[in-house]
Write a protein that holds these residues in place. Structure first.
Motif, short mmCIF file in Angstrom:
data_model
loop_
_atom_site.label_atom_id
_atom_site.label_comp_id
_atom_site.label_asym_id
_atom_site.label_seq_id
_atom_site.Cartn_x
_atom_site.Cartn_y
_atom_site.Cartn_z
N ILE A 78 0.79 -1.06 -0.09
CA ILE A 78 0.00 -0.05 0.12
C ILE A 78 0.86 1.35 -0.05
CG2 ILE A 78 -1.67 1.51 1.37
CD1 ILE A 78 -2.89 -1.44 2.43
N MET A 79 1.90 1.11 0.75
CA MET A 79 2.93 2.30 0.79
C MET A 79 3.52 2.62 -0.52
SD MET A 79 6.30 3.12 1.03
CE MET A 79 6.96 1.84 1.61
N LEU A 80 4.13 1.56 -1.12
CA LEU A 80 4.63 1.69 -2.23
C LEU A 80 3.81 2.23 -3.35
CD1 LEU A 80 6.69 -1.69 -2.36
CD2 LEU A 80 7.82 0.76 -2.05
N ASP A 81 2.54 1.71 -3.44
CA ASP A 81 1.72 2.13 -4.40
C ASP A 81 1.20 3.50 -4.32
OD1 ASP A 81 1.57 -0.50 -5.53
OD2 ASP A 81 -0.13 -0.99 -4.64
N ILE A 82 0.66 3.85 -2.90
CA ILE A 82 0.49 5.42 -2.78
C ILE A 82 1.44 6.21 -3.25
CG2 ILE A 82 -0.39 6.78 -0.99
CD1 ILE A 82 -1.93 4.90 0.08
N PHE A 83 2.67 6.10 -2.95
CA PHE A 83 3.95 6.98 -3.20
C PHE A 83 4.40 6.91 -4.71
CE2 PHE A 83 3.90 7.39 1.32
CZ PHE A 83 4.29 8.45 1.54
N GLY A 84 3.66 5.88 -5.45
CA GLY A 84 3.90 5.80 -6.65
C GLY A 84 5.29 5.14 -7.22
N TYR A 85 5.88 4.28 -6.29
CA TYR A 85 7.11 3.30 -6.72
C TYR A 85 6.48 2.48 -7.65
CZ TYR A 85 9.37 6.14 -2.77
OH TYR A 85 9.82 7.05 -2.03
N VAL A 86 7.26 2.14 -8.84
CA VAL A 86 7.17 0.99 -9.48
C VAL A 86 7.83 -0.10 -8.86
CG1 VAL A 86 7.87 -0.02 -11.71
CG2 VAL A 86 7.56 2.34 -11.58
N ASN A 87 6.99 -1.30 -8.85
CA ASN A 87 7.57 -2.29 -7.66
C ASN A 87 7.32 -3.54 -8.07
OD1 ASN A 87 4.95 -3.22 -6.04
ND2 ASN A 87 4.68 -0.95 -6.18
N ARG A 88 8.05 -4.43 -7.74
CA ARG A 88 7.51 -5.99 -8.09
C ARG A 88 7.75 -6.92 -6.85
NH1 ARG A 88 11.15 -8.23 -12.91
NH2 ARG A 88 9.88 -10.16 -12.38
N GLN A 89 6.86 -7.77 -6.70
CA GLN A 89 6.58 -8.42 -5.42
C GLN A 89 7.03 -9.90 -5.69
OE1 GLN A 89 2.91 -7.63 -3.75
NE2 GLN A 89 3.15 -5.48 -4.13
N PHE A 90 7.60 -10.64 -4.77
CA PHE A 90 8.20 -12.05 -4.86
C PHE A 90 7.93 -12.61 -3.26
CE2 PHE A 90 10.82 -9.20 -7.17
CZ PHE A 90 10.72 -9.66 -8.62
N THR A 91 7.50 -13.88 -3.48
CA THR A 91 7.38 -14.61 -2.14
C THR A 91 8.53 -15.48 -1.76
OG1 THR A 91 6.17 -16.23 -3.76
CG2 THR A 91 4.81 -14.52 -2.48
#
Length: 546
Positions: free
Chosen positions: A148-161
């Motif tokens: 949520i923080m990354l999205d709101i602040f507009g960071y391009v991000n990829r997630q891995f488990t």
């Protein structure tokens, strides 16, 4: 082993050949001066000897830089010989003159033994990275909080488990920063393996329940640049992400170089530019003030011995201006006498570099000084909590932008922004949580606005924004978008979740209106936003609201 030819090496080699060609004219002239010295009338002897010594001083400082170390060393010895004669005030005998002239003649032979200039193979500047954030986290609640923080602040991000997927992704595209839940089984070993495969370490931000010494030590050993304990403060984590990305995108340090030997100055400039610094060579010391106001250097490099105006004299001229008191001045000279160096440093200098200096040593010394100078300047002008410009400094920058707007006829919008019901936040959750809210809004503003936009903490929970080349309507659209993002940003305290909003008023710079008048109009619009329900944006002299 000879390094492969590069653009840098070609430029330096071109300069070296030009320098050697220049010596073919300078050294015979130097020999003529030396040969004429014994015949010089006694009343003119000191003047001519001093001129010859200055020429040898220049040669001693430049020859080593262009691969002629022996020539530079010999020129330094001859310079010291003349200095000794001048100090004693007694002309040498015929035998001493003969040996001196023979030594000058030998310089021409030494000029034919130039060595190849080594390739500069060190870079102290940060290399630009793709502004993408990788998140490796198996804990679904933590993953959601960070996402949520990354999205709101507009960071391009990829997630891995898992670490296997993270490792494959890093091999395909290097990210700006990697956030990792360090409580995952085998996290340290897996990250150590990933780091081992990198040419330069990945910037790691670790999140963990562990706060013991060994956990911190393990983090440092695998290249972590941030460590955040749980429950996670997303404000601090976002600041860590922003630090890494803004570091890679940092504006190059600016170096002003003043040296009467233009060929040597060009060599230094090429080396510093290759290291990621911006360099301006100032050919005429009389142009110093215009150049300072236009170029805004982080560091000034000054040759000590220059005709018409010495380095220490020029340094003192710079220090006469209040606005340039904090700019580091580094002297460049072949002077090795410690008392002379100290005398130069006392006269407004900060450091002394002895010529010749290796390219790498020059780059590292200048970069370190520039970095420290910019850090200190930011400490003096920035608010400690938010990193934004302080009250007085944002008003100064507004005044400058207004002058620029008047000259260019470009619009400037001014925004007054205030967090709604902020006292209740402090009363209900405490001042530390209140500080997190302020810091988060500051980070969001820095993230969403342009680099050319100016943001200041005007006081408490109030912010002043200056948006150059921005119409009222465009300013309204931008601030309205940030308002919506901030309203969706969750905060937490003692497992309680809450949200905050802000209100804003916007005015436009018009003609030669005073800065205080423009701020007052924006403040009046902010008051209207507050009294008409809060959580909205209003334009000055308008009822438009979000």
């Amino acid at each position: 082993m000879t390094a492969p030819t590069t653009d840098l090496q070609q430029q330096l080699e071109t300069l070296r050949l030009a320098y050697v060609d220049r010596l073919r004219q300078d050294l015979p002239a130097l020999l003529q001066q030396a040969q004429a010295l014994p015949e010089t009338p006694s009343e003119l002897w000191q003047q001519h000897a001093a001129q010859l010594m200055a020429a040898l001083h220049t040669l001693a400082g430049s020859a080593g830089t262009f691969g002629l170390a022996q020539l530079g060393d010999r020129a330094k010895q001859l310079e010291q010989q003349l200095k000794h004669w001048l100090h004693d005030g007694i002309q040498p005998d015929v035998a001493a003159y003969r040996d001196f002239v023979a030594a000058i003649a030998l310089l021409s032979r030494l000029s034919d033994t130039a060595a190849e200039i080594p390739v500069l193979n060190v870079s102290v500047g940060q290399q630009p990275l793709a502004a993408t954030v990788y998140l490796c986290c198996a804990d679904s609640a933590l993953k959601e909080q960070i996402s949520i923080m990354l999205d709101i602040f507009g960071y391009v991000n990829r997630q891995f488990t898992g670490f296997s997927a993270l490792r494959d992704a890093v091999a395909m595209q290097r990210p700006a920063v990697v956030i990792v839940d360090a409580d995952q089984p085998g996290a340290v070993a897996q990250l150590q393996l990933i780091q081992h495969e990198q040419k330069t370490a990945l910037p790691l931000l670790l999140v963990s329940h562990k706060t013991d010494f060994n956990s911190y030590l393990d983090a440092v050993r695998i290249g972590a640049v941030g460590y955040y304990s749980r429950p996670l403060n997303t404000t601090e984590l976002e600041a860590g992400v922003r630090k890494q990305i803004s570091g890679a995108e940092r504006e190059p340090f600016r170096v002003m170089l003043v040296d009467d030997d233009q060929m040597l100055a060009q060599h230094y400039a090429i080396v510093l530019q290759q290291g990621g610094l911006m360099v301006e060579i100032l050919p005429q010391p009389a142009q110093i003030f215009d150049a300072l106001n236009r170029f805004h250097p982080d560091v000034i490099l000054l040759d000590v011995n220059m005709p018409f105006c010495s380095g220490p004299e020029l340094a003192q001229l710079v220090r006469l201006q209040q606005s340039w008191l904090g700019v580091p001045i580094i002297y460049l000279s072949s002077e090795t006498d410690s008392e002379q160096q100290l005398a130069a440093l006392i006269k407004a200098g900060d450091d002394f570099i002895t010529k010749p200096i290796s390219d790498t040593a020059l780059l590292v010394a200048v970069f370190a000084r520039a970095q420290r100078a910019r850090q200190l300047a930011e400490i003096m002008t920035r608010d400690s909590l938010t990193g934004l410009l302080q009250h007085a400094h944002i008003k100064e920058r507004l005044a400058l932008e207004m002058l620029r707007s008047e000259r260019s006829a470009q619009p400037v919008s001014v925004v007054m922004l205030d967090i709604d019901h902020f006292k209740k936040v402090n009363d209900n959750y405490g001042h530390l949580v209140g500080d997190q809210v302020i810091a988060n809004l500051a980070n969001l503003l820095k993230q969403q606005l342009r680099k050319t936009d100016l943001v200041g903490r005007y006081g408490g929970e109030e912010f002043l924004l200056v948006l150059p080349e921005c119409t009222l309507q465009r300013a309204f659209e931008v601030i309205e978008q940030i308002r919506e993002l901030f309203a969706g940003l969750p905060f937490s305290s003692n497992e309680q979740r809450f949200f905050c909003t802000f209100s804003a008023g916007i005015s436009a710079v018009a003609g030669s209106t005073a800065a205080d008048v423009v701020i007052e109009k924006a403040d009046q619009a902010l008051y209207k936003a507050k009294t008409s329900g809060r959580n909205r944006v209003i334009l000055a002299q308008s009822q438009t609201a979000g």
